[in-house]
Design a protein around this motif. Structure first.
Motif, PDB file in Angstrom:
ATOM      1  N   ARG A  89      92.336   3.809  48.421  1.00 26.95           N
ATOM      2  CA  ARG A  89      92.989   3.057  47.241  1.00 26.95           C
ATOM      3  C   ARG A  89      92.367   1.603  47.226  1.00 26.95           C
ATOM      4  N   VAL A  90      92.579   0.600  46.343  1.00 29.40           N
ATOM      5  CA  VAL A  90      92.294  -0.568  46.263  1.00 29.40           C
ATOM      6  C   VAL A  90      93.509  -1.485  46.563  1.00 29.40           C
ATOM      7  N   TYR A  91      93.308  -2.330  47.407  1.00 28.66           N
ATOM      8  CA  TYR A  91      94.329  -3.114  48.166  1.00 28.66           C
ATOM      9  C   TYR A  91      94.194  -4.708  47.407  1.00 28.66           C
ATOM     10  N   PRO A  92      95.374  -4.898  46.852  1.00 26.26           N
ATOM     11  CA  PRO A  92      95.295  -6.436  46.260  1.00 26.26           C
ATOM     12  C   PRO A  92      95.429  -7.532  47.319  1.00 26.26           C
ATOM     13  N   ILE A  93      94.642  -8.607  47.247  1.00 26.87           N
ATOM     14  CA  ILE A  93      94.945  -9.696  48.367  1.00 26.87           C
ATOM     15  C   ILE A  93      94.963 -10.922  47.636  1.00 26.87           C
ATOM     16  N   GLY A  94      95.451 -11.985  48.293  1.00 26.26           N
ATOM     17  CA  GLY A  94      95.406 -13.391  48.089  1.00 26.26           C
ATOM     18  C   GLY A  94      94.239 -14.158  48.653  1.00 26.26           C
ATOM     19  N   ARG A  95      93.962 -15.392  48.300  1.00 26.12           N
ATOM     20  CA  ARG A  95      92.908 -15.983  48.872  1.00 26.12           C
ATOM     21  C   ARG A  95      93.095 -16.315  50.272  1.00 26.12           C
ATOM     22  N   GLU A  96      94.251 -16.402  50.877  1.00 28.49           N
ATOM     23  CA  GLU A  96      94.749 -16.847  52.386  1.00 28.49           C
ATOM     24  C   GLU A  96      94.561 -15.311  52.915  1.00 28.49           C
ATOM     25  N   ASP A  97      94.397 -14.214  52.382  1.00 34.55           N
ATOM     26  CA  ASP A  97      94.232 -12.970  53.075  1.00 34.55           C
ATOM     27  C   ASP A  97      92.470 -12.746  53.266  1.00 34.55           C
ATOM     28  N   GLY A 120      82.637  -0.666  56.002  1.00 37.37           N
ATOM     29  CA  GLY A 120      82.371  -1.123  54.530  1.00 37.37           C
ATOM     30  C   GLY A 120      83.494  -1.685  53.905  1.00 37.37           C
ATOM     31  N   VAL A 121      83.552  -2.869  53.154  1.00 31.38           N
ATOM     32  CA  VAL A 121      84.360  -3.533  52.661  1.00 31.38           C
ATOM     33  C   VAL A 121      84.006  -3.923  51.189  1.00 31.38           C
ATOM     34  N   VAL A 122      84.512  -3.600  50.129  1.00 28.83           N
ATOM     35  CA  VAL A 122      83.988  -3.944  48.978  1.00 28.83           C
ATOM     36  C   VAL A 122      85.187  -4.923  48.073  1.00 28.83           C
ATOM     37  N   CYS A 123      84.774  -6.120  47.876  1.00 26.20           N
ATOM     38  CA  CYS A 123      85.734  -7.109  47.288  1.00 26.20           C
ATOM     39  C   CYS A 123      85.519  -7.197  45.856  1.00 26.20           C
ATOM     40  N   PHE A 124      86.598  -6.861  44.882  1.00 27.34           N
ATOM     41  CA  PHE A 124      86.348  -6.937  43.612  1.00 27.34           C
ATOM     42  C   PHE A 124      87.185  -8.114  43.093  1.00 27.34           C
ATOM     43  N   LEU A 125      86.413  -8.855  42.501  1.00 33.62           N
ATOM     44  CA  LEU A 125      86.735 -10.030  41.659  1.00 33.62           C
ATOM     45  C   LEU A 125      86.979  -9.983  40.362  1.00 33.62           C
ATOM     46  N   TYR A 126      88.004 -10.233  39.839  1.00 35.89           N
ATOM     47  CA  TYR A 126      88.056  -9.777  38.335  1.00 35.89           C
ATOM     48  C   TYR A 126      89.023 -10.616  37.549  1.00 35.89           C
ATOM     49  N   ASP A 158      88.982 -16.603  40.017  1.00 35.22           N
ATOM     50  CA  ASP A 158      89.243 -17.834  40.161  1.00 35.22           C
ATOM     51  C   ASP A 158      90.329 -18.176  41.373  1.00 35.22           C
ATOM     52  N   LYS A 159      91.242 -17.122  41.729  1.00 33.07           N
ATOM     53  CA  LYS A 159      91.831 -17.403  42.936  1.00 33.07           C
ATOM     54  C   LYS A 159      91.306 -17.409  44.335  1.00 33.07           C
ATOM     55  N   CYS A 160      90.095 -16.481  44.066  1.00 31.64           N
ATOM     56  CA  CYS A 160      89.191 -16.327  45.432  1.00 31.64           C
ATOM     57  C   CYS A 160      88.329 -17.730  45.416  1.00 31.64           C
ATOM     58  N   ILE A 161      87.462 -17.901  44.122  1.00 33.75           N
ATOM     59  CA  ILE A 161      86.316 -18.673  44.178  1.00 33.75           C
ATOM     60  C   ILE A 161      87.090 -19.771  43.178  1.00 33.75           C
ATOM     61  N   PRO A 162      87.596 -21.116  43.348  1.00 36.36           N
ATOM     62  CA  PRO A 162      87.932 -21.907  42.383  1.00 36.36           C
ATOM     63  C   PRO A 162      87.000 -22.371  41.336  1.00 36.36           C
ATOM     64  N   ASN A 163      87.556 -22.300  40.046  1.00 36.89           N
ATOM     65  CA  ASN A 163      86.697 -22.576  39.132  1.00 36.89           C
ATOM     66  C   ASN A 163      85.556 -21.609  38.869  1.00 36.89           C
ATOM     67  N   LEU A 164      85.898 -20.254  39.144  1.00 38.66           N
ATOM     68  CA  LEU A 164      84.909 -19.283  39.012  1.00 38.66           C
ATOM     69  C   LEU A 164      84.510 -18.964  37.371  1.00 38.66           C
ATOM     70  N   PRO A 165      83.644 -19.050  36.674  1.00 34.90           N
ATOM     71  CA  PRO A 165      83.620 -19.054  35.244  1.00 34.90           C
ATOM     72  C   PRO A 165      83.818 -17.501  35.085  1.00 34.90           C
ATOM     73  N   ASP A 166      84.489 -17.363  33.864  1.00 34.11           N
ATOM     74  CA  ASP A 166      84.766 -16.004  33.264  1.00 34.11           C
ATOM     75  C   ASP A 166      83.418 -15.065  33.090  1.00 34.11           C
ATOM     76  N   THR A 167      82.040 -15.829  33.024  1.00 35.18           N
ATOM     77  CA  THR A 167      80.763 -15.095  32.635  1.00 35.18           C
ATOM     78  C   THR A 167      80.403 -14.408  33.786  1.00 35.18           C
ATOM     79  N   ARG A 168      81.296 -14.833  35.013  1.00 32.69           N
ATOM     80  CA  ARG A 168      80.475 -14.074  36.315  1.00 32.69           C
ATOM     81  C   ARG A 168      81.547 -13.123  36.932  1.00 32.69           C
ATOM     82  N   VAL A 169      82.535 -12.886  36.147  1.00 31.53           N
ATOM     83  CA  VAL A 169      83.205 -11.643  36.292  1.00 31.53           C
ATOM     84  C   VAL A 169      83.059 -10.541  35.635  1.00 31.53           C
TER      85      VAL A 169
END
Length: 202
Positions: A89-97, A120-126, A158-169
């Protein structure tokens, strides 16, 4: 008198001997019967609970011992597979995790992994509300179920990468052994994407 060249007669044999009739076509060999299934083949068709019943109803001690040993091995194999498919399943995480759940988790070797390939770990930024991001999240959930040996985590971009533009998700970052192995940015921004073309987990 008409001659049937296919008849098996002495007269036809004499004509063949002198080249008047063509040689008879050899009779094709009968196909070999399929090999009888082995005892293991028969046992393989039954569930563990059915094997338990057969073991109890076995006609003799030797048969009971064989069935019980086969069932024990089957259960051990199933437990091993369950351990390997430990996510699913997909595990939701926070930046501190992130360090613990992604980088460090990718260093964990699977049981019986002699090559020490890690996980293998796939991190999905959305980001919610962006259609391509929402669609990709559906694909990610399906992939997590399909590949339970790969760990899938999700985090708001943007919780993972501050100021991540919407165009990159949506963004996918793939780790193994503590290293980034692949990165996909703005998946589906250029065109509609399908799940079949997006298995970044191996």
């Amino acid at each position: 008198m008409s001659i049937n060249p296919n008849e098996d007669t002495e007269f036809n044999d004499a004509l063949r001997k002198h080249g008047i009739l063509p040689p008879r076509e050899p009779t094709p060999p009968s196909p070999s019967p399929p090999p009888s299934p082995t005892f293991d083949d028969l046992l393989n068709d039954f569930t563990s609970s059915e094997l338990q019943e057969f073991s109890e109803d076995a006609p003799d001690d030797e048969t009971e011992r064989i069935i019980a040993a086969y069932r024990k091995q089957r259960l051990a194999d199933e437990r091993k597979e369950d351990k390997k498919g430990r996510f699913g399943r997909v595990y939701p995480i926070g930046r501190e995790d992130y360090t613990r759940e992604v980088t460090e988790a990718s260093n964990v070797d699977e049981e019986d992994d002699d090559n020490e390939k890690g996980t293998g770990v796939v991190c999905f930024l959305y980001k919610d509300g962006i259609p391509r991001s929402d669609r990709t999240f559906q694909h990610i959930r399906a992939l997590a179920t399909k590949y339970p040996r790969t760990k899938f985590v999700s985090i708001i971009g943007d919780k993972c990468i501050p100021n991540l533009p919407d165009t990159r998700v949506p963004m996918l970052i793939v780790y193994r052994k503590g290293d980034i192995r692949n990165q996909i940015v703005a998946w589906g921004a250029d065109r509609e994407r399908r799940q079949e073309g997006m298995c970044p987990c191996h």
